[in-house]
Design an enzyme around this catalytic site. Sequence first.
Site, PDB file in Angstrom:
ATOM      1  CB  ALA A  55      -0.920  -0.008   1.213  1.00 62.51           C
ATOM      2  CB  CYS A  56       3.983   2.180   1.710  1.00 64.98           C
ATOM      3  SG  CYS A  56       4.945   0.682   1.433  1.00 64.98           S
ATOM      4  N   GLY A  57       3.356   1.792  -1.689  1.00 66.62           N
ATOM      5  CA  GLY A  57       3.915   2.004  -3.014  1.00 66.62           C
ATOM      6  C   GLY A  57       5.160   1.180  -3.267  1.00 66.62           C
TER       7      GLY A  57
END
Length: 180
Positions: A157-159
């Site tokens: 989710a943080c990339g």
Amino acid sequence: MSKRKSNILFQLTGSIACYKACNVVSRLVQEGHDVKTVCSQNALKFIGKSTLEGLTRRAVYTDTFEDRSALEHINLTKWMDLAIVCPATANIINKFAAGIADDYISTIFLACGFNKPYLIAPAMNASMWAHPATKRSVKTLQGWGVKLLGPARGYQACGDTGEGRLLEPEAICKEIEKAL
Ligand SMILES: Cc1cc2nc3c(=O)[nH]c(=O)nc-3n(C[C@H](O)[C@H](O)[C@H](O)COP(=O)(O)O)c2cc1C
């Protein structure tokens, strides 16, 4: 999946992957299992109680002191055939390994005698998963007989891309059936 009905204690902690865990809960209910859910206070920042209540047709446990009857955390360990924490945060994994029991989920964990399957499906950022504290805790838990499901490697989710993703719902359900 087998059609044997089991009592599953499904516990969620504060991860972005809580939305995926709802899919696991739904599948288990559709398979005929009786599912009771427990949410950490932080899990409730990611999903609402109503979602789990709707999926399981049962109230959600969140507070050791306020829910229904006293000693419900002990009753749950007697009721369950299997417990799972999904998603399991770095926090709960490290708390379990340290023997801390300061919320509903960690209190239940200490009350479990390891005579029934206890599964943990971690979900976290790759750095949290790679942290020596987490690594050590995972080893400790496995030594006590806890079964780790994953985590998977992939998009986070943080990339970032790395290890720490929650396994896909289908894979988690398969592991639950295997453990039962
Ligand atoms: C948007 C957001 C996403 C998060 N996702 C995760 C996660 O996937 N895994 C994790 O270990 N912590 C994650 N955290 C941090 C935890 O929520 C935090 O450590 C919390 O104290 C965990 O509490 P609990 O284990 O009691 O639920 C996230 C925090 C935020 C704000």
